[in-house]
Design a protein around this motif. Structure first.
Motif, mmCIF file in Angstrom:
data_model
loop_
_atom_site.group_PDB
_atom_site.id
_atom_site.type_symbol
_atom_site.label_atom_id
_atom_site.label_comp_id
_atom_site.label_asym_id
_atom_site.label_seq_id
_atom_site.Cartn_x
_atom_site.Cartn_y
_atom_site.Cartn_z
ATOM 1 N N PHE A 70 42.929 -15.210 -29.845
ATOM 2 C CA PHE A 70 42.538 -13.915 -30.401
ATOM 3 C C PHE A 70 43.157 -12.801 -29.565
ATOM 4 C CE2 PHE A 70 39.255 -16.962 -31.313
ATOM 5 C CZ PHE A 70 38.984 -16.751 -32.650
ATOM 6 N N ASN A 72 43.295 -8.237 -29.148
ATOM 7 C CA ASN A 72 42.972 -6.864 -29.500
ATOM 8 C C ASN A 72 44.188 -6.066 -29.063
ATOM 9 O OD1 ASN A 72 42.182 -4.182 -29.538
ATOM 10 N ND2 ASN A 72 40.065 -4.655 -29.013
ATOM 11 N N SER A 91 36.177 -11.933 -39.434
ATOM 12 C CA SER A 91 35.690 -10.841 -38.590
ATOM 13 C C SER A 91 34.730 -11.315 -37.501
ATOM 14 C CB SER A 91 34.980 -9.808 -39.464
ATOM 15 O OG SER A 91 33.874 -10.417 -40.106
ATOM 16 N N HIS A 94 35.453 -9.570 -34.099
ATOM 17 C CA HIS A 94 35.807 -8.154 -34.136
ATOM 18 C C HIS A 94 35.427 -7.472 -32.823
ATOM 19 C CE1 HIS A 94 36.791 -4.388 -36.030
ATOM 20 N NE2 HIS A 94 35.681 -3.885 -35.536
ATOM 21 N N SER A 97 41.387 -9.951 -33.251
ATOM 22 C CA SER A 97 41.914 -10.575 -34.466
ATOM 23 C C SER A 97 42.400 -11.991 -34.151
ATOM 24 C CB SER A 97 43.103 -9.779 -35.014
ATOM 25 O OG SER A 97 42.707 -8.470 -35.313
#
Length: 130
Positions: A70, A72, A91, A94, A97
């Motif tokens: 993931f 950001n 999501s 969140h 991503s």
């Protein structure tokens, strides 16, 4: 002998689920009954055993044998999760991503180590880009 069931309900797209004792139906909202475990109320310990078995079945439906990466991008941060659960591609993380995942065989420790190593390398690269 009277019997009961423990229902294992799963919402596959959301990666969520739960168990229910003697459910009234096979569909509850977005959750669908996908497994049943029988128990006998008159037998001592039967319900406890059935709940434990149903929980293991639920874990099997929700656990992914992969390492997910993931990021950001605006913050320049990244991380990985081994055996993600829930809505990890959507999501569920969140403001991070989903980037990619590396599958591994649950019975092969070397396969898992290799997936983790690849994910670590991706995280390092993504953090440098940030």
């Amino acid at each position: 002998m009277k019997r009961g069931i423990i229902g294992v309900f799963v919402d596959a797209p959301a990666g969520a689920g739960y168990i229910s004792v003697d459910p009234e139906s096979g569909q509850e909202g977005h959750f669908t009954l996908c497994e049943e475990v029988e128990y006998f109320p008159s037998l001592e310990g039967s319900l406890k055993r059935a709940k434990a078995q149903a929980s293991r079945l639920l874990d099997g439906h929700l656990t992914v044998n992969a390492v997910a990466v993931f990021e950001n991008r605006p913050a320049g941060e990244a991380y990985f999760v081994d055996s993600p659960t829930g809505n990890y591609k959507g999501s569920g993380h969140h403001p991070f991503s989903f980037v990619r995942e590396y599958s591994y065989s649950p019975n092969n420790l070397e396969s898992r180590k290799a997936a983790i190593q690849r994910a670590k390398e991706d995280v390092h690269i993504l953090q440098k880009k940030g």
